[in-house]
Design a protein around this motif. Sequence first.
Motif, short mmCIF file in Angstrom:
data_model
loop_
_atom_site.label_atom_id
_atom_site.label_comp_id
_atom_site.label_asym_id
_atom_site.label_seq_id
_atom_site.Cartn_x
_atom_site.Cartn_y
_atom_site.Cartn_z
N LEU A 1 0.87 -1.18 0.00
CA LEU A 1 0.00 0.00 0.00
C LEU A 1 0.91 1.23 0.00
N ILE A 2 0.77 2.03 -1.04
CA ILE A 2 1.61 3.21 -1.25
C ILE A 2 0.72 4.45 -1.29
N VAL A 3 1.16 5.51 -0.59
CA VAL A 3 0.42 6.77 -0.60
C VAL A 3 1.33 7.87 -1.12
N ASP A 4 0.83 8.61 -2.12
CA ASP A 4 1.54 9.76 -2.70
C ASP A 4 0.80 11.01 -2.25
N LEU A 5 1.41 11.76 -1.34
CA LEU A 5 0.82 12.99 -0.84
C LEU A 5 1.19 14.16 -1.73
N CYS A 6 0.26 15.09 -1.91
CA CYS A 6 0.48 16.26 -2.77
C CYS A 6 0.82 15.79 -4.18
N THR A 7 0.02 14.89 -4.70
CA THR A 7 0.32 14.20 -5.95
C THR A 7 0.42 15.11 -7.17
N GLY A 8 -0.28 16.24 -7.16
CA GLY A 8 -0.21 17.12 -8.33
C GLY A 8 -0.68 16.39 -9.57
N ALA B 1 -3.33 8.39 -4.34
CA ALA B 1 -2.74 9.70 -4.63
C ALA B 1 -3.66 10.77 -4.08
N ILE B 2 -3.11 11.66 -3.26
CA ILE B 2 -3.92 12.66 -2.56
C ILE B 2 -3.47 14.06 -2.94
N ASN C 1 -3.43 11.30 -16.40
CA ASN C 1 -2.14 10.61 -16.38
C ASN C 1 -2.23 9.20 -15.84
N ALA C 2 -3.20 8.94 -14.97
CA ALA C 2 -3.35 7.63 -14.34
C ALA C 2 -4.19 6.66 -15.16
N THR C 3 -4.68 7.11 -16.31
CA THR C 3 -5.47 6.23 -17.17
C THR C 3 -4.69 4.94 -17.44
N GLY C 4 -5.36 3.82 -17.26
CA GLY C 4 -4.73 2.54 -17.48
C GLY C 4 -4.05 1.98 -16.24
N THR C 5 -4.13 2.68 -15.13
CA THR C 5 -3.58 2.19 -13.86
C THR C 5 -4.73 2.09 -12.86
N ASP C 6 -4.43 1.53 -11.71
CA ASP C 6 -5.43 1.44 -10.64
C ASP C 6 -5.20 2.49 -9.56
N VAL C 7 -4.51 3.57 -9.88
CA VAL C 7 -4.26 4.63 -8.90
C VAL C 7 -5.60 5.18 -8.43
N GLU C 8 -5.77 5.24 -7.11
CA GLU C 8 -6.97 5.82 -6.50
C GLU C 8 -6.68 7.27 -6.15
N LEU C 9 -7.47 8.18 -6.70
CA LEU C 9 -7.28 9.60 -6.43
C LEU C 9 -8.23 10.05 -5.33
N VAL C 10 -7.67 10.83 -4.39
CA VAL C 10 -8.45 11.33 -3.26
C VAL C 10 -8.25 12.83 -3.17
#
Length: 179
Positions: free
Chosen positions: A13-20, A39-40, A53-62
Amino acid sequence: WALKAVENRSNPLIVDLCTGSGALAVALARSVPGATVIAIDDSPAALRYAQRNATGTDVELVEADVTAPGLLPHLDGRVDLVVCNPPYIPSEVELGPEVAEHDPHHALFGGPDGMAVIGAVVPLAVRWLRPGAGFAVEHDDTTAQQTAELISKTGCFDQIASRTDLAGRPRFVTAVRQE
């Protein structure tokens, strides 16, 4: 460093803060099979770029403010890696037109000394990271020592290291949550 921090973890489980724009989140999602990447960011405009940019991935945007107390308590003690590229430029620094005319002020400046958001994400990392998990935060090249000291003062991290960018400038600090 981030990839190495999760290389031996199954379905991290990875969290990217201030993902831009989501660059870190997308790179990690594509490079770490089985990872859950959250990604937050507090900017709807930035999250629109991140979504494309996340199209095709399972990145969850918050959409959330990383400085808000008690943010996402369901992540407490569960995260394997937190990365953060926050607004870190001291507010009095004048930027060249290639940055000042194109990047949102809110995404660049981190208060008088550039540490306002960093000061908020360190406690998040303490709460969210499981023992042995990694933390990496980018900072202004004038605040490497201040960032490392802030992380050290929590008493919760080992292997605190100031790292340089490709130009050799001190640009981010990494740490590992104590076991």
